[in-house]
Enzyme design. Structure first.
Site, PDB file in Angstrom:
ATOM      1  N   PRO A 116      11.142  58.287  80.836  1.00 36.75           N
ATOM      2  CG  PRO A 116      11.672  60.177  79.595  1.00 36.75           C
ATOM      3  CD  PRO A 116      10.530  59.282  79.953  1.00 36.75           C
ATOM      4  CD  GLU A 117      13.007  54.197  85.400  1.00 34.46           C
ATOM      5  OE1 GLU A 117      13.904  53.965  86.231  1.00 34.46           O
ATOM      6  OE2 GLU A 117      12.277  53.304  84.936  1.00 34.46           O
TER       7      GLU A 117
END
Length: 271
Positions: free
Chosen positions: A2-3
Site C-alpha cells: 500500500p502506497e
C-alpha cells in the site's frame, strides 16, 4: 505494498467513524514488525480523538499518547460493528465503543506502535526523516528544488527514498514521471527549474487523482470498508510493458531500478 494514496483512502474510510470512540479491549496476534511498546491493557479506557496520516503511517491520536500504524507489504485495516472472529492473519484487534479496528497482515511486515507523543524517541525514529507531504500545503516548490539539486541519483530512486517528498511509491513514481515527461533514469540534480516545477505539479495531480479513485488494487488492497480502488485502470505506464502509449502509441518499456520495476514511454519521457 500500500502506497500513500491507499493509506489515505484507508484513513478516510474510517476516521470519522472511530473519532470519539473509547478503547474497550485490545488483542495482539502473532508478532508484527515492531512491538506495541506497552501492555495492551494499558490502552483500555483511552479515547481516540482522531486519525491523521504522515507518509505511509496512520496516527491515531489518543487522549494520552498516539498509536502509529503501518500496513507494511500486505496489510489492510477494517473497521466494523460486527466483525467475524479473528482469522489466521488478523494480528491486531482494537475493540472500541464504535466498532472494531482490525489489522490483517499475511506477511507481518506491518506494525502498531504506541508512543507518548510525536516527540517521543520511538515516534521520532519512525517519522523524523520523512520528507514533505505531497498533498499538504507545505509541499514547497523551492524546497523541493533544493532537495533535488543535492541528489545525483536517478530521479525515480530519489522519489522512492522519501526524504525529499514522502509517499511517492513505485506505482505512482512511474505515473508521475510520465505526466511530467521525465525519463526515470534522469539524474535528479540535472533537472532544470521548469522540469522540476512540472514534476512538483505532477506529484500533486497523480496522488490526488489516485485518492479520488480509491487507490490502486493490484492484488488485494481494500479500504476499511472492504472497497477496492480503481486507479490502476487508468494508469498510463505502470504495468503496461510492450503496450502502446496512450498518448503517442510507442511501446511502453520496463526496466529494473533498485530491485523495482519501472515503466516509461521512451518517446514522451525525455532524459
Amino acid at each position: 505494498m500500500p502506497e500513500l494514496p491507499e493509506v489515505e483512502v484507508t484513513r478516510l474510510s474510517f476516521a470519522n467513524r472511530i473519532a470519539g470512540a473509547h478503547i474497550e479491549a485490545l488483542r495482539m496476534g502473532q508478532p508484527l514488525r515492531w512491538p506495541l511498546g506497552v501492555v495492551p491493557e494499558a490502552l483500555v479506557g483511552r479515547q481516540v480523538l482522531g486519525v491523521r496520516r504522515r507518509g505511509k503511517y496512520l496516527l491515531l491520536d489518543l487522549d494520552h499518547g498516539i498509536l502509529l500504524l503501518h500496513l507494511g507489504m500486505s496489510g489492510s485495516l477494517s473497521f466494523a460493528l460486527r466483525p467475524a472472529a479473528p482469522g489466521k492473519h488478523d494480528h491486531f484487534d482494537m475493540q472500541t465503543s464504535r466498532g472494531l479496528l482490525r489489522l490483517n497482515d499475511p506477511r507481518r511486515f506491518g506494525a502498531v506502535v504506541h508512543a507518548d507523543s510525536e516527540d517521543d524517541p520511538v515516534a521520532h525514529k519512525l517519522l523524523g526523516k520523512l520528507g514533505m507531504e505531497p498533498l499538504g500545503p507545505d509541499f514547497d516548490l523551492p524546497r523541493f528544488q533544493q532537495g533535488l539539486v543535492r541528489r545525483s541519483a536517478p530521479i525515480k530512486q530519489v522519489l522512492l527514498a522519501g526524504d525529499v517528498v514522502v509517499g511517492v511509491g513505485n506505482i505512482y513514481a512511474s505515473e508521475v514521471l510520465f505526466l511530467a515527461g521525465i525519463r526515470p533514469t534522469t539524474r535528479a540534480s540535472r533537472l532544470s527549474r521548469p522540469r522540476t516545477a512540472r514534476l512538483h505539479q505532477a506529484i500533486r495531480t497523480v496522488l490526488a487523482r489516485a485518492v479520488q479513485q480509491g487507490g490502486s488494487t493490484l492484488r488485494d488492497f481494500s479500504n476499511a470498508q472492504g472497497e477496492a480502488g480503481y486507479f490502476q485502470l487508468e494508469a498510463m505506464v505502470y504495468g503496461r510493458e510492450r503496450q502502446a502509449c496512450r498518448v503517442c502509441g510507442t511501446a511502453i518499456k520496463a526496466i529494473r531500478q533498485g530491485q523495482r520495476s519501472t515503466f516509461f514511454c521512451p518517446q514522451c519521457q525525455k532524459p
